[in-house]
Design a protein around this motif. Structure first.
Motif, PDB file in Angstrom:
ATOM      1  N   SER A   1      -4.955  -7.977   7.910  1.00 21.98           N
ATOM      2  CA  SER A   1      -4.884  -8.971   6.847  1.00 21.98           C
ATOM      3  C   SER A   1      -3.433  -9.029   6.393  1.00 21.98           C
TER       4      SER A   1
ATOM      5  N   ASP B   1      -1.920  -8.343   3.783  1.00 26.12           N
ATOM      6  CA  ASP B   1      -1.377  -7.243   2.996  1.00 26.12           C
ATOM      7  C   ASP B   1      -1.210  -5.951   3.798  1.00 26.12           C
ATOM      8  N   THR B   2      -1.613  -5.915   5.064  1.00 25.47           N
ATOM      9  CA  THR B   2      -1.410  -4.708   5.869  1.00 25.47           C
ATOM     10  C   THR B   2      -0.239  -4.851   6.822  1.00 25.47           C
TER      11      THR B   2
ATOM     12  N   ASN C   1       3.516  -4.924   8.084  1.00 24.39           N
ATOM     13  CA  ASN C   1       4.774  -4.359   7.620  1.00 24.39           C
ATOM     14  C   ASN C   1       5.910  -5.286   7.986  1.00 24.39           C
TER      15      ASN C   1
ATOM     16  N   ASP D   1     -13.764  -2.486   3.036  1.00 22.30           N
ATOM     17  CA  ASP D   1     -12.318  -2.636   2.922  1.00 22.30           C
ATOM     18  C   ASP D   1     -11.893  -2.319   1.486  1.00 22.30           C
ATOM     19  N   HIS D   2     -10.610  -2.162   1.292  1.00 13.23           N
ATOM     20  CA  HIS D   2     -10.015  -1.903  -0.018  1.00 13.23           C
ATOM     21  C   HIS D   2     -10.557  -0.631  -0.664  1.00 13.23           C
TER      22      HIS D   2
ATOM     23  N   SER E   1      -0.823  -1.370   1.967  1.00 10.53           N
ATOM     24  CA  SER E   1      -1.394  -2.573   1.369  1.00 10.53           C
ATOM     25  C   SER E   1      -0.471  -3.028   0.243  1.00 10.53           C
ATOM     26  N   LYS E   2      -0.099  -4.289   0.246  1.00 10.68           N
ATOM     27  CA  LYS E   2       0.762  -4.800  -0.821  1.00 10.68           C
ATOM     28  C   LYS E   2       0.068  -4.738  -2.172  1.00 10.68           C
ATOM     29  N   ASN E   3      -1.228  -4.995  -2.180  1.00 10.07           N
ATOM     30  CA  ASN E   3      -1.969  -5.029  -3.443  1.00 10.07           C
ATOM     31  C   ASN E   3      -2.340  -3.644  -3.959  1.00 10.07           C
TER      32      ASN E   3
ATOM     33  N   LYS F   1      -4.551   1.897   1.254  1.00  8.04           N
ATOM     34  CA  LYS F   1      -5.999   1.675   1.224  1.00  8.04           C
ATOM     35  C   LYS F   1      -6.610   2.268   2.474  1.00  8.04           C
TER      36      LYS F   1
END
Length: 164
Positions: free
Chosen positions: A6, A8-9, A11, A29-30, A61-63, A67
């Motif tokens: 996704s 947010d994963t 790099n 997930d998360h 994860s950016k968020n 995770k």
């Protein structure tokens, strides 16, 4: 193999997580970073298993910072299993996959009352005797612990060791 990263994963190098798709099953997930093995334990998967299982731990994860992700082929989780996961990872999302497509995606919700899923730490509690009484725990208002309805014992640390 399918590149299932996704956004947010990913790099800076444009690389993501390389994981095989599942035809049917559940993707959790998360999950809070480092909790994937506790999630697997909650699901009763210990020792030898016949289930196809993928575990990714501490994935950037950016968020979330870090995770975890757990994928289980040919299994959809019960509400009780999802409620137990919510106790240790309240930001987790449950994705139900059927015929390689995500059919349902939902976040977990911490229930206000947990029945029969947590063992009371108090050895004198009525739920720890031979009486046919299921444990009942109220979730603390801040969501960071549980209180036994019968004896008022509180669990705020190492919750996974009390989950049945």
């Amino acid at each position: 193999m399918k590149h299932l990263a996704s956004p947010d994963t990913n790099n800076e190098d444009g690389e993501g997580l390389l994981v095989r798709r599942i035809k049917n099953g559940t993707v959790i997930d998360h999950i809070d970073g480092g909790e994937a093995l506790n999630v697997v334990k909650i699901l009763g998967i210990v020792g030898t298993t016949t289930e196809a299982l993928t575990i990714a731990t501490n994935v950037p994860s950016k968020n979330m910072g870090m995770k975890d992700i757990v994928k289980i082929s040919d299994r959809e989780l019960s509400k009780e299993e999802v409620d137990r996961i919510a106790l240790i990872s309240p930001r987790a999302t449950i994705n139900i996959v059927r015929n390689y497509k995500v059919c349902e995606k939902k976040g977990v919700e911490i229930p206000t009352l947990i029945v029969g899923s947590v063992r009371c730490p108090n050895p004198g509690c009525i739920t720890r005797t031979n009486e046919p009484i299921r444990s009942r725990f109220a979730v603390l208002p801040d969501g960071k612990g549980l209180r036994c309805i019968y004896c008022d014992s509180v669990i705020t640390k190492d919750l996974t060791s009390f989950i049945i």
